[in-house]
Design an enzyme around this catalytic site. Structure first.
Site, mmCIF file in Angstrom:
data_model
loop_
_atom_site.group_PDB
_atom_site.id
_atom_site.type_symbol
_atom_site.label_atom_id
_atom_site.label_comp_id
_atom_site.label_asym_id
_atom_site.label_seq_id
_atom_site.Cartn_x
_atom_site.Cartn_y
_atom_site.Cartn_z
ATOM 1 N N SER A 22 48.004 28.168 27.510
ATOM 2 C CA SER A 22 46.812 28.138 28.353
ATOM 3 C C SER A 22 46.756 26.795 29.076
ATOM 4 O O SER A 22 47.748 26.357 29.642
ATOM 5 C CB SER A 22 45.554 28.396 27.505
ATOM 6 O OG SER A 22 44.411 28.549 28.317
ATOM 7 N N HIS B 75 47.387 32.138 30.107
ATOM 8 C CA HIS B 75 46.037 32.409 30.596
ATOM 9 C C HIS B 75 45.946 32.045 32.074
ATOM 10 O O HIS B 75 45.775 30.878 32.431
ATOM 11 C CB HIS B 75 45.005 31.614 29.801
ATOM 12 C CG HIS B 75 44.882 32.049 28.371
ATOM 13 N ND1 HIS B 75 44.159 31.348 27.436
ATOM 14 C CD2 HIS B 75 45.369 33.129 27.712
ATOM 15 C CE1 HIS B 75 44.217 31.956 26.273
ATOM 16 N NE2 HIS B 75 44.948 33.040 26.409
ATOM 17 N N ASP C 188 43.153 31.147 20.679
ATOM 18 C CA ASP C 188 43.949 32.346 20.910
ATOM 19 C C ASP C 188 45.330 32.184 20.287
ATOM 20 O O ASP C 188 45.987 31.164 20.460
ATOM 21 C CB ASP C 188 44.072 32.605 22.414
ATOM 22 C CG ASP C 188 44.725 33.936 22.738
ATOM 23 O OD1 ASP C 188 44.703 34.839 21.869
ATOM 24 O OD2 ASP C 188 45.238 34.077 23.860
#
Length: 348
Positions: free
Chosen positions: A164, A191, A288
């Site tokens: 991310s 992401h 995540d």
């Protein structure tokens, strides 16, 4: 530091950030040249950088700004809104994050809250002070020693990467250091908005000899290929009736709220590949990947967390380490060598 050729924009951004006790705007300049000169006098943790400015543009200045300051750079540009290639290029050059610049008159409300939250997250929520007259403090070049507690004993059949904020530069480093002899398919969840994915895949294709594809439902996983989650769905893998491992896109909401999410990818790979899976968690906010990593480890697979000193944001990798799920804690280049060694040792 705020870098934007519009005085109005810089004033609005400064007013937004002034509402947070965790943020201090130490410089506000109208050009990249001014920003580079200013860094001789001030120390900054975060630089907010526009891409389109007179003189040196943001893309050209970005690597030098990072080199000179060690700061994390948030790209704030109208080019980010549609997922244009400039934003993806900035991320690949080391920008920590991007945010679409709203039109004048649209800076209030939701944007201000999101903008301030991004700055706090990138700065770690702390304010640094440097006594007047001191030389500009240089960020430490210290590299933490690699930590390895478990190595896979079987040839890796699938490599999974979750990433991310700050992860694209780490991903580039990982891929550049990965041996061509590592042929296992790579599944990547980064992401990013769906509109960014075509440009992101093109950028990745430029740094690896592997074939890079935006994942599509039903694709058979092939050696020497890298599959990118499409942005609007989770990238998961299933074993079909013919024995092939295939991509299955899913829009089932993930418990962590991310879409695409790393957790479903890891969880599905744990089921299909078991001990032959290697999962890697790179820089990013939040947690995540932690749930899926637990399943990877339970099935005998390995999980690598990016080291804190090499991360822009240690949220995702930190959640792996803090949960005791990391087989190894490594910087991106060392993570590549971990995978290279697993492939070499298993092949002999």
């Amino acid at each position: 530091m705020l870098v934007d050729d519009s005085l109005v924009v810089r004033s609005i951004l400064a007013a937004i950030l002034a509402e947070s006790d965790a943020i201090e705007v130490v410089a506000s300049v109208p050009s990249a040249d001014n920003a580079l000169a200013c860094l001789d006098r001030v120390t900054v943790d975060v630089i907010v950088l526009d891409l389109e400015m007179p003189g040196m543009n943001g893309i050209t200045a970005l690597p030098e700004l990072i080199r000179k300051s060690g700061a994390r750079v948030l790209i704030l540009s109208s080019n980010c809104e549609a997922g244009g290639p400039a934003a993806v290029r900035a991320l690949s050059l080391g920008a920590a994050d991007t945010l679409a610049k709203p039109g004048q008159g649209s800076f209030s409300g939701g944007f201000g809250k999101i903008f301030a939250e991004r700055i706090v997250a990138l700065s770690g929520g702390t304010r640094r002070h440097r006594p007047t007259g001191d030389p500009v403090a240089q960020r430490s070049d210290h590299k933490s020693a690699p930590t390895i507690t478990h190595r896979p004993s079987r040839t890796p059949h699938c490599i999974l990467i979750g990433s991310s904020t700050g992860g694209i530069a780490a991903l580039n480093s990982f891929l550049k250091s990965l041996d061509d002899s590592v042929t296992a398919p790579i599944l990547l969840t980064q992401h990013l908005p769906a509109a960014f994915i075509p440009f992101f895949a093109m950028q990745l294709q430029g740094i690896t000899r592997r074939i890079v594809l935006a994942a599509e439902d039903g694709m058979v996983l092939k050696s020497g290929h890298l599959y990118v989650a499409p942005g609007h769905a989770h990238l998961t893998v299933v074993r079909s009736g013919d024995g092939e491992a295939r991509i299955a896109l899913s829009k089932t909401p993930a418990r962590n709220g991310c879409q695409p999410s790393t957790d479903p990818m890891f969880a599905s790979a744990a089921e299909v590949f078991g001990a032959t899976a290697i999962a890697i968690v790179l820089s990013g906010m939040g947690h995540d990947g932690a749930e899926g990593a637990r399943l990877i480890r339970a099935r005998g697979g390995a999980v690598i967390a990016q080291s804190q000193d090499s991360c822009v944001v240690w949220g995702m990798p930190g959640s792996i380490v803090n949960a005791g799920l990391a087989s190894a804690v490594l910087d991106p280049a060392d993570a590549s060598e971990y995978v290279n060694r697993a492939a070499r040792r298993s092949a002999t």
